[in-house]
Design a protein around this motif. Structure first.
Motif, PDB file in Angstrom:
ATOM      1  N   VAL A  76      39.370  -4.617  21.076  1.00  0.00           N
ATOM      2  CA  VAL A  76      38.685  -5.640  21.854  1.00  0.00           C
ATOM      3  C   VAL A  76      37.982  -6.643  20.942  1.00  0.00           C
ATOM      4  N   GLN A  77      38.242  -7.903  21.165  1.00  0.00           N
ATOM      5  CA  GLN A  77      37.583  -8.982  20.430  1.00  0.00           C
ATOM      6  C   GLN A  77      36.510  -9.575  21.337  1.00  0.00           C
ATOM      7  N   ASP A  81      33.245 -16.061  24.600  1.00  0.00           N
ATOM      8  CA  ASP A  81      33.213 -17.525  24.499  1.00  0.00           C
ATOM      9  C   ASP A  81      34.308 -18.160  25.353  1.00  0.00           C
ATOM     10  N   ALA A  82      35.477 -17.503  25.399  1.00  0.00           N
ATOM     11  CA  ALA A  82      36.563 -18.026  26.236  1.00  0.00           C
ATOM     12  C   ALA A  82      36.205 -17.948  27.717  1.00  0.00           C
ATOM     13  N   ALA A 136      24.896 -25.786  33.954  1.00  0.00           N
ATOM     14  CA  ALA A 136      23.815 -24.803  34.123  1.00  0.00           C
ATOM     15  C   ALA A 136      24.320 -23.388  33.858  1.00  0.00           C
ATOM     16  N   ASP A 137      25.552 -23.082  34.299  1.00  0.00           N
ATOM     17  CA  ASP A 137      26.132 -21.765  34.044  1.00  0.00           C
ATOM     18  C   ASP A 137      26.368 -21.567  32.549  1.00  0.00           C
ATOM     19  N   ALA A 138      26.970 -22.561  31.921  1.00  0.00           N
ATOM     20  CA  ALA A 138      27.284 -22.454  30.499  1.00  0.00           C
ATOM     21  C   ALA A 138      26.005 -22.273  29.671  1.00  0.00           C
ATOM     22  N   LEU A 139      24.945 -22.989  30.033  1.00  0.00           N
ATOM     23  CA  LEU A 139      23.677 -22.891  29.306  1.00  0.00           C
ATOM     24  C   LEU A 139      23.050 -21.518  29.509  1.00  0.00           C
ATOM     25  N   PHE A 140      23.094 -21.009  30.747  1.00  0.00           N
ATOM     26  CA  PHE A 140      22.527 -19.694  31.047  1.00  0.00           C
ATOM     27  C   PHE A 140      23.245 -18.605  30.253  1.00  0.00           C
ATOM     28  N   LEU A 141      24.572 -18.669  30.233  1.00  0.00           N
ATOM     29  CA  LEU A 141      25.347 -17.672  29.500  1.00  0.00           C
ATOM     30  C   LEU A 141      25.129 -17.784  27.995  1.00  0.00           C
TER      31      LEU A 141
END
Length: 661
Positions: A193-194, A200-201, A210-215
């Motif tokens: 597993v990578q 990130d993918a 907002a989702d990308a920033l939270f993650l």
């Protein structure tokens, strides 16, 4: 000569090395001309094998097809053909030769052959093979064709058509490939597993900033939890990431800007999401996490001697995440259950759950016990204020609800145990009993629920979705005060019996079914009075008088209510206190039958069905009570040792006895 070097990773825990080796080897393999062997890529289910291979190659460098569900060699060849010639014009050229035979083409349905024999069509499809790219065969273990037949078809592309071929298979299936494996595959690469690259993918799949920033803000927590879980499936990580975005949509700005709360929330939700998806935790554990966590403690208390205690499912899950509390109360059980099992993210319920937590609430908006329980994560001044409020509430007898009372008492034992108040366990136990006595005198004790009346207090572990703070050192004292409260609450319920009984008598003259619906289980509902001996507080003469004066249409339901109330075992168990009462009621009915001058009334009393159905139940209850008393007497009787009879030893044989024998 084909390469046969085993390409297992020499450092299995190092994901970077595996990924760079896979990429460099595929760079080498795609440049080979007529290599004469295929490459086998294996790894755990969901480990991202396909994703890593496609990332190592450009789209123009491979033909990809899945073997999932394919049932014949013709279907495999047709799927390869469809991957190489994706336009329908090529199919029409082949179909123009014939009619009457169909060949499956995988993703493009069936190919009509207009009469040309299937063997010729198979040859046309099978021999139109391009060698400019690598052919990727995915899902080897999901093909319906026998494994050796599948590898035979694949080997034809390697040896006959001189193709470069990569086959992707699940780890557990590789062992069953058989001797043909060595003939087909000259290189085996095991992919692990990578996690970082996959995460990130997955983040890139979410368009909302907002989702990308939270993650991104919680990347380290999510990856850390995933590694701790031992999960080998990136699909579960992807699903957890998607659900975290749905959870974020329910949060307000004041939630999102509380960094410590969000870290706790992300770790809690991610861990539980993974454990549920791996099948380690069920809905039962999630619906009562505090109780599930206490199972290990209860098992240790109840174990016999030094016997091993098997850890519960929740305990095993908790062990993986030492930095997280899987029973944490940022998200209540019902809210988690709704999200993890129904896929329902109720924005209002989620926000309300967070609002009631000390991370967001202040003293006065949440109970003092609730605030004090989180002293580990609160400023010392805030914890001290919560403790002072707890002590004042106890001294002033401000708390009377059952669950809140037990939380208070448990924390008082805890404070005494750790020197936060000057008292021993026996002192705290006496103080708590005095508190209960005061509530009883003031008429403020909460009555026990009818279903628990007449039963032992049991071992309550949780209230308001939060476990009581009970440590092994004072567990016995806590259980004693719990039982003491239970007895007081039972007495409080009994104090209501005369009034409740009078209400039932009044119902004899109300609607036809009114009495029936209150005194026994019905198809409509179960009334609390159907399981407590409230009628024992009613004068049997008053009851029978009211019955005789009730409308005629009510008699059937009155009789049926009593007959249904005293179903088998109830007169021995929960309604045993009513045994003398119902016995006297039946005697009074017999007396009324004999005393009346009205032949019609005499007949009506005689036909009361309860007079036939209840006496056998009374006899059974009396006999069971007698048997129970005998058994109790036997257990209580002291065991007197009995003298062993003297052992007769054979006499030694003398010359005379030997001669006689």
């Amino acid at each position: 000569m084909k390469a046969t070097v085993k390409a297992e990773d020499p450092t299995p825990s190092g994901g970077e090395r595996i990924e760079s080796y896979l990429t460099s080897y595929l760079d080498h393999y795609k440049g080979m001309i007529e290599p004469g062997f295929a490459v086998l890529v294996t790894g755990p289910w969901g480990s991202g094998k396909t994703h890593q291979i496609k990332n190592a190659l450009a789209p123009a460098e491979y033909y990809y097809l899945s073997l999932f569900g394919l049932q014949s060699a013709d279907e495999i060849r047709a799927s390869v053909f469809a991957a190489m010639y994706p336009t329908k014009d090529r199919f029409k050229k082949i179909a123009a030769f014939a009619d009457g035979v169909n060949v499956s083409t995988g993703g493009y349905g069936t190919l009509g052959t207009k009469g040309l024999p299937s063997a010729i069509v198979g040859a046309l499809v099978g021999n139109n093979v391009e060698t400019d790219r690598i052919i990727i065969f995915d899902d080897l273990e999901r093909c319906k064709l026998p494994i050796n037949d599948v590898l035979g078809v694949i080997n034809r592309y390697v040896e006959h058509h001189k193709c470069r071929v990569v086959v992707i298979a699940h780890d557990e299936e590789v062992a069953g490939l058989g001797p043909i494996k060595e003939k087909v595959f000259g290189q085996t690469i095991r992919v692990s597993v990578q996690i970082e690259g996959a995460f990130d993918a997955f983040v890139k799949r979410h368009d909302l900033q907002a989702d990308a920033l939270f993650l991104a803000n919680h990347r380290s927590e999510i990856i850390d939890i995933f590694k701790s879980s031992g999960c080998a499936s990136l699909r579960n990580l992807r699903n957890a990431v998607d659900d975290l975005c749905r959870l974020r949509a329910s949060l307000r700005t004041e939630h999102l800007t509380n960094a410590s709360a969000m870290t706790e929330l992300v770790r809690l939700f991610t861990a539980l999401s993974l454990e549920v998806r791996m099948g380690n935790l069920t809905q039962t554990e999630i619906s009562n996490r505090a109780g599930a966590r206490m199972q290990n403690t209860v098992a240790r208390v109840n174990r016999r001697g030094n016997e091993e205690v098997e850890m519960s499912a929740f305990g095993k899950a908790q062990e993986k995440y030492p930095a997280s509390d899987l029973s944490g109360t940022l998200l209540k059980d019902a809210v988690l259950e709704d999200m993890l099992f129904a896929g329902h993210f109720d924005h209002e319920a989620i926000a309300a759950s967070l609002d009631g937590h000390p991370h967001f609430a202040s003293l006065g908006t949440v109970p003092a016990w609730r605030m004090f329980m989180d002293f580990d994560s609160l400023p010392e001044a805030q914890s001290a204020a919560a403790q002072a409020t707890l002590l004042k509430e106890f001294e002033d007898r401000q708390i009377d609800g059952h669950g809140n009372l037990l939380h208070h008492f448990a924390l008082r034992f805890m404070m005494a145990e750790h020197g936060l108040i000057d008292a021993g366990r026996a002192d705290v136990l006496a103080q708590c009993k005095s508190y209960v006595d005061d509530l009883q005198r003031q008429g403020r004790i909460e009555v026990v629920e009818s279903v628990w009346y007449g039963r032992p207090a049991g071992r309550r572990e949780v209230s308001e979705g939060i476990a009581y703070w009970v440590e092994d050192s004072y567990r016995a004292e806590f259980q004693e005060i719990d039982a003491y409260i239970h007895e007081a609450r039972s007495r409080a319920l009994e104090a209501t019996f005369p009034q409740r009984g009078a209400e039932l008598v009044a119902l004899l003259n109300a609607g036809a079914t009114a009495f029936f619906e209150r005194v026994c289980d019905s198809n409509v509902q179960t009334d609390p009075l159907s399981v407590v001996p409230v009628l024992a507080a009613v004068d049997p003469v008053v009851f029978v008088d009211a019955w005789m004066q009730a409308p005629g249409e009510n008699w059937y339901w009155i009789s049926g209510g009593l007959a249904s109330r005293y179903k088998p075992m109830s007169l021995f168990d929960k309604l045993s206190d009513e045994l003398p009462w119902i016995t006297r009621v039946l005697e009074l009915l017999q007396e009324r039958e004999a005393a009346t001058d009205s032949a019609m009334l005499r007949l009506r009393i005689k036909r009361i069905r309860a007079r036939e159905e209840i006496p056998p139940l009374i006899e059974d209850a009396v006999e069971m009570r007698r048997d129970a008393e005998v058994r109790a007497a036997r257990r209580a009787a002291p065991i007197t040792p009995t003298k062993e009879p003297p052992v007769k030893r054979p006499r030694k044989a003398t010359k005379r006895t030997a001669a006689t024998s």
